[in-house]
Design an enzyme around this catalytic site. Structure first.
Site: not given
Length: 293
Positions: A46, A109, A135, A140, A164, A206
Site C-alpha cells: 500500500t 470495496y 494482509y 482500508r 500482516k 512491516i
C-alpha cells in the site's frame, strides 16, 4: 521462516516531478534500507502507491528492485486486489526471480463475507509458487479478516505462512496467537503497536516509518525480539511523535516528506494523494532532526 523475523519495510515508490517513476530515488532508498540493517523489503505494498501504477510500471519496479537488492535481503512482492481471478492471474504470471514471498491484502470495496475472504485466499494459495502472507487492514478494505478465518487459512494451506495484521485489535491478536499453527507468523502492520504485539508473540513489523528511520526502528525491534523490553521501550517512545506525524495527512506523503529532507528521494505522490502541508513538513523535519541528531 526466520528471514521474515524483524523489520520489513514497505517501500515507497519515488516519483519525478512529471509523475514518472524515479528509479534513481528507488535505488537510493533500497540501499538506504540495507545500510540501516532492516531484515527484509516489501515492494509495492500500500505504501508503494501500487493502486496508481500500471501493470507495466509494476513489472519494471519489481525487476529493478530485485536487481538493485541483488540478493542482499529477502524480498516480498505486494500483489492484491478485489478481483480474485485477476489477482490469481497476476500471481501465476509473476516472475519470481529475486523474490521470496507474496503479500496480498484482503479484498477492498466488495466487503466479502468471511467465507468469501477464505475462498479468495484459497485461490491465491493455489496460484502461488511462493509463500503467501495475508494482509488484514480493515481501515482500508472496509472488512476484517477474523481470527477464525486467519487461523483456518493458516491450517488449511501450508504456503500461507503468516499475516500482516493492521486491525489494531488486541483481542484479535490474542486469538490469532492462541489458535494459529506454531509456525504461522504474526507480523505487526502498524508501527505504533509493533512493540506490544511482539510481547504477545509477533515476530516483527512491516513498517512505514522504516522508510525514513530504518536503523532506529530495526534496532528497537531487534531488542524487543530478544526480550529486552527495558532497552526497547525508550526507543519505542522516542519514535511515537515521528510516527504520528507520518500519518497525520496520509501515507506515504509523510514518509516521502522525511525522505526528501534526508536527500534519499523526492516527495512527489500521485493523485488522489497530495504532498504534506508546509506546517506538517516543518514538524516532520524538526522531529527527524531530533531523532537522528
Amino acid at each position: 521462516m526466520n528471514k521474515f523475523h524483524g523489520t520489513g519495510v514497505a517501500l515507497v515508490t519515488p516519483f519525478n516531478a512529471d509523475g514518472t517513476v524515479d528509479y534513481i530515488g528507488l535505488k537510493n532508498l533500497i540501499n538506504y534500507q540495507i545500510d540501516g540493517k532492516v531484515e527484509y523489503l516489501v515492494s509495492l505494498g500500500t505504501t508503494g502507491e501500487a493502486s496508481t501504477l500500471s501493470k507495466e510500471e509494476k513489472k519494471k519496479i519489481w525487476e529493478f528492485t530485485a536487481e538493485v537488492n541483488n540478493g542482499r535481503l529477502p524480498l516480498i512482492a505486494g500483489i492484491g486486489g478485489n478481483d480474485t481471478a485477476e489477482v490469481s492471474k497476476s500471481i501465476k504470471t509473476f516472475e519470481i526471480n529475486g523474490y521470496d514471498a507474496i503479500l496480498s491484502a484482503s479484498p477492498y470495496y466488495n466487503k466479502p463475507t468471511q467465507e468469501g475472504i477464505y475462498q479468495h485466499y484459497k485461490a491465491i494459495s493455489e496460484s502461488s509458487a511462493m509463500p503467501v502472507f495475508l494482509y488484514n487492514v480493515p481501515g482500508r478494505t472496509a472488512s476484517n479478516v477474523s481470527p477464525e478465518t486467519t487461523c483456518r487459512l493458516a491450517s488449511d494451506f501450508k504456503n500461507i505462512i503468516g499475516t500482516k495484521e493492521a486491525s489494531g485489535n488486541f483481542d484479535q491478536f490474542n486469538q490469532i496467537m492462541r489458535d494459529k499453527p506454531a509456525d504461522f507468523l504474526l507480523i505487526s502492520g502498524d508501527d505504533p503497536v509493533a512493540l506490544p504485539m511482539i510481547s504477545l508473540g509477533a515476530v516483527g513489523v512491516i513498517s512505514v516509518i522504516g522508510n525514513a528511520l530504518p536503523k532506529q526502528l530495526s534496532d528497537m525491534i531487534r531488542l524487543a525480539l530478544k526480550g529486552d523490553f527495558a532497552a526497547a521501550q525508550p526507543l519505542h517512545l522516542s519514535l511515537i511523535e515521528f510516527t504520528r506525524l507520518m500519518f497525520n495527512e496520509g501515507n506515504p506523503a509523510g514518509a516521502k516528506a522525511a525522505l526528501k529532507y534526508l536527500d534519499i528521494c523526492s516527495d512527489h505522490v500521485r493523485l488522489p494523494l497530495v504532498s504534506v502541508s508546509d506546517a506538517l513538513r516543518k514538524a516532520i523535519i524538526a522531529e527527524t532532526n531530533k531523532i537522528i541528531s
